[in-house]
Design an enzyme around this catalytic site. Structure first.
Site, PDB file in Angstrom:
ATOM      1  N   GLU A   1       1.325  28.987  40.103  1.00  0.00           N
ATOM      2  CA  GLU A   1       2.350  28.250  39.351  1.00  0.00           C
ATOM      3  C   GLU A   1       3.769  28.635  39.753  1.00  0.00           C
ATOM      4  O   GLU A   1       4.636  27.771  39.880  1.00  0.00           O
ATOM      5  CB  GLU A   1       2.168  28.441  37.837  1.00  0.00           C
ATOM      6  CG  GLU A   1       1.089  27.578  37.215  1.00  0.00           C
ATOM      7  CD  GLU A   1      -0.298  28.183  37.314  1.00  0.00           C
ATOM      8  OE1 GLU A   1      -0.427  29.294  37.866  1.00  0.00           O
ATOM      9  OE2 GLU A   1      -1.264  27.546  36.848  1.00  0.00           O
TER      10      GLU A   1
ATOM     11  N   HIS B   1      -4.922  30.439  25.299  1.00  0.00           N
ATOM     12  CA  HIS B   1      -4.826  29.030  25.683  1.00  0.00           C
ATOM     13  C   HIS B   1      -4.350  28.145  24.543  1.00  0.00           C
ATOM     14  O   HIS B   1      -4.559  26.946  24.563  1.00  0.00           O
ATOM     15  CB  HIS B   1      -6.181  28.518  26.191  1.00  0.00           C
ATOM     16  CG  HIS B   1      -6.535  29.007  27.553  1.00  0.00           C
ATOM     17  ND1 HIS B   1      -6.811  30.327  27.809  1.00  0.00           N
ATOM     18  CD2 HIS B   1      -6.634  28.362  28.746  1.00  0.00           C
ATOM     19  CE1 HIS B   1      -7.090  30.474  29.101  1.00  0.00           C
ATOM     20  NE2 HIS B   1      -6.973  29.296  29.692  1.00  0.00           N
TER      21      HIS B   1
END
Lengths: 315, 354
Positions: free
Chosen positions: B87, B156
């Site tokens: 990322e 998450h």
């Protein structure tokens, strides 16, 4: 060897040296705030590397950015004014020492978080390839940046996506005050290129012609084959990490060895041997006048209007 | 959570037709949010060759949540780019490309993974314009799912929209309906500033009215999703659906609740929020963030200072409990704002200080 080229390289390196010395003086006079990281000693890397670029190419670097800005043709007046936080600075006093920009010359900044510039530089090269400009990007970083993730992800993606980018590690042997032996298991930093893989080179950063030759090869590889290169230029900063650092962690012998081979002195001697001593003296005077003019311009320039403090946040 | 949303869908559609942004005419075309997002990206990519999509699984896999189905075939691998799990690398490449005038759409599979790229977003994308005194603009969109979904566990389920909204230089958009998702994503892609665009795993399948013809939803404009007179319920993102349910339940108790969907956190449509509270004199903010240092706390401050004289009660605020999200369903359901908790807080705002 081309006499005009040698005098130009000499002029450029001297400009950086004198700019930085004056910046140090102004810092001790408290006219410059924040952090001030000087480029003194490393001039041959920036000047050598950028001397082989074309206008359409891009340059990005970390926080020790004055030398790259000047070597890319940045105006010393605007550079000095930026250090003094003036409206006439190259970032209108919004950037400061670590954040010089010059969009006109594709000088894409000075960035303050170690290694963070590497993925962005790959992005500049990505855009050059996407738009078929045949431009290339040079990204400078220090030896302190080779252990952080951003550097590795940038190398990995540059190799994977075949991006026309050249990463130049300016290995001055100290990540702030920590010697290379404590931050890297290998003395050879370019070896990191092997894993991705990409072409690599190690070059004496005090030898401006060696730097030029190495970068020239890499630029051709980038422009013609759209492939990245990792270059390690071994160099030395004569001052501390920043003005706050007396650099007591290194030996006098080391410093003397590097200053004995100082790239500016070396070129001056070369010019002299070519019978051009007059020329070096003339360039010295010219640069002195230019830097004094830059300081005067900066000191006489206005500060940004406080009512504009919230500008330049959004388009 | 999931069950609630599923129950809500028919009612949600009714509410959407009633809202000003989604006209009642021709309600025939109902598409899920994942298709609305794909339409937004594809339309903008057809219009502007500088727009491209990069992220994990966006190409051959059609997106982890199938938001880019068919885009690789239409636009090719040069514009729909599968990235490795890096990322910081591909977000940073997007930032550099945006400095060069390209208009990247960087997809984070979820915003939980954006944290490893946060230097690129907060320090680089958000600040390039100021640090260069306007020499560079930053036309980039970071998009992906945010917030809790269905028992995803602690790592998450983060609601980071307020966290990004903290940073000047970023635009933060968190729409709820298919209509708003499409219109706001198109506006985000056309915007010359960096935009963090929040979606939700729970609602990618949620269907709603989206017109055939092109339209935009402006950034920085809230939408009154339900009009009312007694209390303003202020929310964003998928919690709109919970909030509409709360409004319905309040209606059964004889309370007329107005639902303000702010849609954009930064810049906030202050007029819409303050105007609604000035009308109803009571405010309840419903957010999925934890309370401490949250966006809701900012909204509460804003309302309490800007329209203090209009308030008949202190501002109410429902947030997630101060605990990383536990896995088990029985625990997750009490950590997140629930209809019951919202109703309880609404009643307090309505009655407690009468």
């Amino acid at each position: 060897m081309d006499q005009e080229l040698i005098t130009d390289l000499y002029r450029q390196m001297l400009r950086i040296r004198r700019f930085e010395e004056e910046a140090a003086r102004l810092y001790t006079e408290r006219k410059i705030g924040g952090f001030l990281h000087l480029y003194i000693g490393q001039e041959a890397v920036a000047v050598g590397a950028l001397s082989v670029l074309e206008d359409r190419d891009c340059v990005m670097t970390g926080y020790r950015c004055h030398g790259h800005y000047l070597a890319r043709g940045g105006n010393p007046r605007e550079g000095m004014a930026e250090l003094l936080g003036k409206e006439t600075g190259c970032a209108k006093g919004r950037g400061g020492s670590m954040h010089f920009y010059d969009a006109k010359r594709n000088f894409m900044g000075g960035w303050g978080i170690v290694g963070g510039q590497c993925p962005m530089a790959a992005g500049l090269a990505f855009a050059q390839k996407y738009k078929n400009t045949d431009g290339v990007t040079i990204c400078f970083l220090g030896d302190g940046a080779v252990n952080i993730g951003g550097f590795h992800e940038a190398l990995s993606l540059s190799a994977l996506w075949k991006l026309p980018v050249i990463f130049v590690i300016e290995n001055n042997f100290f990540a702030m005050g920590t010697p290379l032996s404590k931050t890297s298991p290998t003395e050879d930093l370019s070896i990191r290129a092997l894993a991705y893989p990409m072409a690599r080179d190690i070059v004496d950063g005090h030898d401006i012609f060696a730097v030029r030759a190495s970068v020239h090869t890499a630029v051709r590889r980038a422009r013609e084959q759209k492939l990245p290169t990792l270059i390690e230029a071994k160099t030395y900063r004569y001052r501390g990490h920043s003005m706050a650092d007396p650099a007591k962690y290194r030996t006098k012998d080391d410093l003397e060895e590097w200053t004995r081979r100082d790239p500016i002195k070396t070129l001056a001697a070369k010019l002299e041997s070519l019978g051009l001593k007059e020329m070096t003296l003339h360039i010295e005077q010219e640069i002195e006048a230019e830097i004094q003019d830059a300081v005067k311009f900066a000191e006489e320039s206005p500060m940004p209007d406080p009512s504009t403090a919230s500008e330049y946040v959004y388009v | 959570m999931l069950k609630n949303h599923q129950c809500l869908i028919p009612q949600l559609l009714v509410s959407m037709y009633m809202s000003e942004s989604a006209p009642k005419e021709n309600p025939a075309r109902e598409i899920p949010i994942r298709d609305a997002l794909r339409e937004a990206m594809s339309e903008e990519m057809r219009l502007d060759p500088n727009v491209f999509l990069v992220g994990e699984e966006v190409g051959a896999y059609n997106g982890a949540y199938k938001c880019s189905r068919g885009m690789l075939e239409e636009f090719g691998a040069e514009r729909v780019i599968d990235a490795p799990i890096a990322e910081a690398g591909f977000a940073g490449i997007g930032v550099g490309a945006a400095m060069m005038g390209l208009r990247p759409i960087v997809e984070f599979m979820t915003f939980n993974f954006s944290l490893v790229a946060i230097d690129q977003i907060l320090n680089n994308a958000a600040k390039a314009r100021l640090m260069s005194a306007g020499q560079f603009s930053m036309p980039i969109v970071f998009r992906g799912a945010g917030g809790a979904a269905y028992q995803l566990g602690a790592q998450h389920a983060n609601s980071f929209e307020g966290f990004y909204a903290y940073t000047p230089g970023l635009i933060v958009v968190a729409p709820a309906t298919p209509y708003d998702m499409k219109g706001l994503l198109k506006s985000s892609i056309r915007n010359d500033n960096p935009v963090c665009f929040f979606e939700s795993e729970l609602t990618y399948s949620l269907k709603g009215y989206v017109p055939e013809e092109e339209y935009l939803v402006p950034i920085g404009k809230a939408d009154i999703k339900r009009e009312g007179t007694d209390i303003s319920l202020i929310t964003w993102s998928k919690n709109l659906f919970l909030t509409l349910e709360v409004a319905e339940a309040l209606a059964a108790e004889g309370v007329s609740a107005e639902v303000v969907d702010i849609r954009t956190l930064r810049p906030l449509d202050k007029d819409a929020v303050l105007g609604s509270v000035a009308k109803t004199h009571r405010a309840l903010i419903i957010q999925e963030q934890h309370l401490v240092a949250s966006y809701g706390a900012y909204l509460s401050h804003l309302i309490s200072t800007e329209v203090f004289d209009e308030l008949d009660a202190p501002v109410g605020l429902v947030s997630s409990l101060e605990v990383p999200m536990p896995y088990s369903k029985s625990l997750e359901s009490v950590v997140l704002p629930s209809k019951e908790r919202c109703l309880q807080e609404a009643r307090k705002v309505l009655e407690g200080w009468r």
